[in-house]
Design an enzyme around this catalytic site. Sequence first.
Site, short mmCIF file in Angstrom:
data_model
loop_
_atom_site.label_atom_id
_atom_site.label_comp_id
_atom_site.label_asym_id
_atom_site.label_seq_id
_atom_site.Cartn_x
_atom_site.Cartn_y
_atom_site.Cartn_z
N HIS A 1 0.85 -1.02 -0.16
CA HIS A 1 -0.05 0.04 0.14
C HIS A 1 0.91 1.13 0.14
CE1 HIS A 1 -2.93 3.14 2.00
NE2 HIS A 1 -3.86 2.27 1.75
N ASP B 1 3.02 -4.20 8.02
CA ASP B 1 1.81 -3.31 7.92
C ASP B 1 0.61 -4.31 8.12
OD1 ASP B 1 -0.50 -2.41 6.94
OD2 ASP B 1 0.40 -1.57 4.96
N GLN C 1 -4.64 -4.93 7.06
CA GLN C 1 -5.63 -5.67 6.70
C GLN C 1 -5.34 -7.10 7.20
OE1 GLN C 1 -8.01 -4.95 4.40
NE2 GLN C 1 -7.25 -3.03 3.64
N LYS D 1 -10.68 -0.24 10.57
CA LYS D 1 -10.76 -1.44 9.61
C LYS D 1 -11.17 -2.72 10.36
CE LYS D 1 -7.42 0.07 5.99
NZ LYS D 1 -8.02 0.61 5.18
N CYS E 1 -4.57 2.57 -3.61
CA CYS E 1 -3.55 3.31 -2.99
C CYS E 1 -2.17 2.12 -3.15
CB CYS E 1 -3.52 3.10 -1.70
SG CYS E 1 -4.80 4.56 -1.32
N1 7TS Z 1 -1.71 -0.36 4.79
C1 7TS Z 1 -2.81 -1.17 3.97
C2 7TS Z 1 -2.45 -2.66 3.86
C3 7TS Z 1 -4.32 -0.99 3.72
O1 7TS Z 1 -5.02 -1.45 3.29
C4 7TS Z 1 -4.23 0.61 4.08
C5 7TS Z 1 -5.53 1.31 3.82
C6 7TS Z 1 -3.19 1.33 4.70
C7 7TS Z 1 -1.99 0.84 5.06
C8 7TS Z 1 -3.79 2.82 5.27
O2 7TS Z 1 -4.43 2.67 6.44
P1 7TS Z 1 -5.22 4.06 7.09
O3 7TS Z 1 -5.67 3.59 8.25
O4 7TS Z 1 -3.61 4.61 7.73
O5 7TS Z 1 -5.45 4.97 5.93
N2 7TS Z 1 -6.25 0.66 2.67
C9 7TS Z 1 -7.43 1.06 2.18
C10 7TS Z 1 -7.93 0.63 0.92
O6 7TS Z 1 -7.63 -0.62 0.56
N3 7TS Z 1 -9.06 1.04 0.69
O7 7TS Z 1 -9.12 2.50 1.43
C11 7TS Z 1 -8.14 2.41 2.29
#
Ligand code: 7TS
Length: 410
Positions: A121, A198, A201, A224, A365
């Site tokens: 990501h 990371d 997910q 999430k 992303c």
């Molecule tokens: N890493 C992964 C694997 C992610 O899926 C996401 C967000 C992030 C980092 C960033 O997370 P945040 O909470 O700091 O924004 N992924 C997604 C997505 O797949 N669609 O919208 C956000």
Amino acid sequence: MNIQDIRKQFPILHQEVNGNPLVYLDSAATSQKPVKVIEAVDKYYREYNSNVHRGVHTLGTRATDGYEGAREKVRKFINAKSTEEIIFTRGTTTALNLVASSYARAKLKEGDEIVISYMEHHSNIIPWQQVAKQTGAVLKYIPLQEDETISLDDVRELVTSNTKIVSIMQVSNVLGVVNPVKEIAKIAHENGAIMVVDGAQSAPHLKVDVQDLDCDFFAFSGHKMCGPTGIGVLYGKKQLLLENMEPIEFGGEMIDFVGLYESTWKELPWKFEGGTPIIAGAIGLGAAIDFLQEIGLDNIEAHEHKLAAYALEQMSQVEGITIYGPKEASKRTGVVTFNLDDVHPHDVATVLDAEGIAVRAGHHCAQPLMKWLKASATARASFYLYNTEEEIDKLVKGLVKTKEYFSDVF
Ligand code: 7TS
């Protein structure tokens, strides 16, 4: 708990969108929130809203207990040794940036290497690009195999004694694939590098044990995993946090003593939490952890495997569909990314939305991964504990309708 009982706990699911019952298949972007989480946040604001770690008054003490109690819930949830290792952040992005800005910027020098993968990501790419620019370190990418998984042989080839940081997602937000981060951590350590995971997910979908993974840092987001937006976690091994990291945000809350020209910091974990923290968010995250644990991470994982297997089987029957990632459901969680021949993914998402079905379209992303897949964009259906096979049937019907609609137009 059966699926209907679980669904009852998510008020948002029981509505019509564009004249159809909502089918929410975008949990990888953000999950929905159960009543317990909504009520925990509501209760905080109605009954004991106060700042933490300050006054001795009753509400302040309750707020501090709620905030610090949530930290203990997070510790248990990922099996960290101590709450000193749990730093509240705004989310995964902020957590990864903290490692990059504090640990990596100070530690890396010209010629050092950072290893990530092609499926990362942007939040696990750009902080490292910046560190590479600032320090002269080199950023290297683990390629993907034919089925878009990571091979440990490739990891062994790329990770050398020059490598100082390996940073990999445990579960891909596009491919749904589960990466062997425990084995990758072992390779990193054998070469003297640290391992960053990371977990954005993975933490919502499978049991995480940071001691078993033996990762040095683990980042994830509350929103999430049924929690509120604006709260996330950086887990870090105590020794690394203590010996190798300085705060990057300075001000209230994080100090021990402030003189005119010099100041000292609080102990772990508070020295990394400058300013009034995300109190309601942490309390909501604590409630989300209680909720997930009541259902059981093993049950959630099994449910998603079942949905992924069903979705792969049903969706692959749609004419002209390309599904990305491994074909075996056992290698993935509930994320299915796809394209329909001759139909732009935004058009797919728009037609599905008219049916009340929410999917995400775009690059998710993960532009380097899109490049690898030779797709400028894709559509993505992502499932969570509240989704059903009937909803997948609706998705498949919607995809057939989309195909028909666009073949009529052109
Ligand atoms: N890493 C992964 C694997 C992610 O899926 C996401 C967000 C992030 C980092 C960033 O997370 P945040 O909470 O700091 O924004 N992924 C997604 C997505 O797949 N669609 O919208 C956000």
